[in-house]
Write a protein that holds these residues in place. Sequence first.
Motif, mmCIF file in Angstrom:
data_model
loop_
_atom_site.group_PDB
_atom_site.id
_atom_site.type_symbol
_atom_site.label_atom_id
_atom_site.label_comp_id
_atom_site.label_asym_id
_atom_site.label_seq_id
_atom_site.Cartn_x
_atom_site.Cartn_y
_atom_site.Cartn_z
ATOM 1 N N UNK A 295 0.710 -1.275 -0.170
ATOM 2 C CA UNK A 295 0.002 -0.048 -0.036
ATOM 3 C C UNK A 295 0.954 1.289 0.125
ATOM 4 N N UNK A 296 1.672 1.286 -0.950
ATOM 5 C CA UNK A 296 2.406 2.667 -1.093
ATOM 6 C C UNK A 296 2.605 2.825 -2.717
ATOM 7 N N UNK A 297 2.725 4.102 -2.885
ATOM 8 C CA UNK A 297 3.053 4.764 -4.168
ATOM 9 C C UNK A 297 4.342 5.470 -4.183
ATOM 10 N N UNK A 298 5.049 5.148 -4.966
ATOM 11 C CA UNK A 298 6.529 5.715 -5.427
ATOM 12 C C UNK A 298 6.817 6.496 -6.501
ATOM 13 N N UNK A 299 7.126 7.763 -6.291
ATOM 14 C CA UNK A 299 7.283 8.782 -7.323
ATOM 15 C C UNK A 299 8.684 8.869 -7.477
ATOM 16 N N UNK A 300 9.461 8.785 -8.520
ATOM 17 C CA UNK A 300 10.910 8.789 -8.795
ATOM 18 C C UNK A 300 11.049 9.704 -9.942
ATOM 19 N N UNK A 301 12.025 10.546 -9.639
ATOM 20 C CA UNK A 301 12.547 11.461 -11.036
ATOM 21 C C UNK A 301 14.022 11.389 -11.046
ATOM 22 N N UNK A 302 14.509 11.868 -12.256
ATOM 23 C CA UNK A 302 15.757 11.969 -12.463
ATOM 24 C C UNK A 302 16.405 13.178 -11.719
ATOM 25 N N UNK A 303 17.229 13.121 -11.137
ATOM 26 C CA UNK A 303 17.958 14.265 -10.322
ATOM 27 C C UNK A 303 18.863 15.157 -11.323
ATOM 28 N N UNK A 304 18.310 16.221 -11.736
ATOM 29 C CA UNK A 304 18.995 17.188 -12.657
ATOM 30 C C UNK A 304 18.637 18.719 -12.047
ATOM 31 N N UNK A 305 19.175 18.883 -10.923
ATOM 32 C CA UNK A 305 18.706 20.401 -10.407
ATOM 33 C C UNK A 305 18.995 21.555 -11.292
ATOM 34 N N UNK A 306 17.833 22.393 -11.240
ATOM 35 C CA UNK A 306 18.107 23.545 -12.070
ATOM 36 C C UNK A 306 19.104 24.711 -11.425
ATOM 37 N N UNK A 307 19.814 25.194 -12.035
ATOM 38 C CA UNK A 307 21.027 26.108 -11.583
ATOM 39 C C UNK A 307 20.300 27.135 -10.657
ATOM 40 N N UNK A 339 18.654 10.051 -8.342
ATOM 41 C CA UNK A 339 17.176 10.086 -8.304
ATOM 42 C C UNK A 339 16.820 10.808 -7.086
ATOM 43 N N UNK A 340 15.453 11.398 -7.103
ATOM 44 C CA UNK A 340 14.796 11.747 -5.783
ATOM 45 C C UNK A 340 13.453 11.141 -5.941
ATOM 46 N N UNK A 341 13.257 10.644 -4.725
ATOM 47 C CA UNK A 341 12.197 9.651 -4.577
ATOM 48 C C UNK A 341 11.306 10.045 -3.325
ATOM 49 N N UNK A 342 9.943 9.914 -3.542
ATOM 50 C CA UNK A 342 9.091 9.985 -2.427
ATOM 51 C C UNK A 342 8.032 8.991 -2.499
#
Length: 350
Positions: A295-307, A339-342
Amino acid sequence: MKQSSQTSYQRSKVAWPIMLGAMSLLALGISFDSCQDCPILSADFLASFGYSFCYAVGLWLVNGYPPAWIDQHASWTRQPLMRFAWSISYALVASFLVIFLVSAAFQLFYYHQILRDLPWQRIFFLPLLFVAIISLFLHSRSFLLGWRDAAIQTERLEKESAVARLDSLRRQVDPHFLFNSLNALTVLVEENDPARATRFIRQLAKVYRYVLDSQEREVVSLGEELAFVESYLHLQRTRLGEGIQVEIQQPGANADTLLVPPLAVQLLLENALKHNATSQRNPLHITVAIDTTARELRVANTLRPRVASESTGLGLRNLQARYGFLTDQPVRIERTATEFIVVLPLLMLG
């Protein structure tokens, strides 16, 4: 304030006759008990009645009304020890003065005896002991009632504050989203692409209809949230083209039994787009994975921070606060080198 004073005055007018009647009955009962052989209306019986009545009224007056004045200077909730010490000290001193004055007056003016002949130990010890016991009971009751009222008031204020905070968090929507959407719509109109512009407007209407419909709801079904996310992503894909690639795992048949706060998943997608650079050549990858067993939802995005982007973390803190009103399960935030994951808990009714 004026109405409150009038109400207190009206209550006091009603209370005085009742209390004086009660004091009279009490004094009458004591007189019958202490002067059993005295005929009614005899001098001894009337003296006993007057003595008891003066005692009762005097002790009622000095112990009944001044505690309200003490409350203005020492509250049970803020200074309980000082309030207790003041109350007991005042009750004993005031009661001592009443007992002394009543006894001295009857000793001098009715019995025509000197004060030195008063049975001091019998007159003062037992009445003061009785006053102390009654005073302890009354002040303990007053303390508990005051503490209960303060606890109820605190609980009500905390609930009202929590509801206000929750309502504020639920209504928060990034104001830049509408601005960017209108800019994208302007481009479609200028490109003379009515089909895409029409579909864009319909998806934008779905997005804001969902936002409005979910404002008064604490949770929505996962299926509703994902349908909203698809409309939201259509708008973002129209604006960014191939610069955004999102993969969403569908939960299957039990999507309507799993719940999330409204706009929770959209917030994570919005954060990923806001704080990470994206381009046609180097698109931003986002995955939404659903584990129905855990019972979890995982959102992950590639980590490429804006300057030029600085994250305040306000959106995630608000999301954690919203979950805090609903469940003890935490919102997990993880950050790796790439990655940044929540991870959001999926709730269930009951």
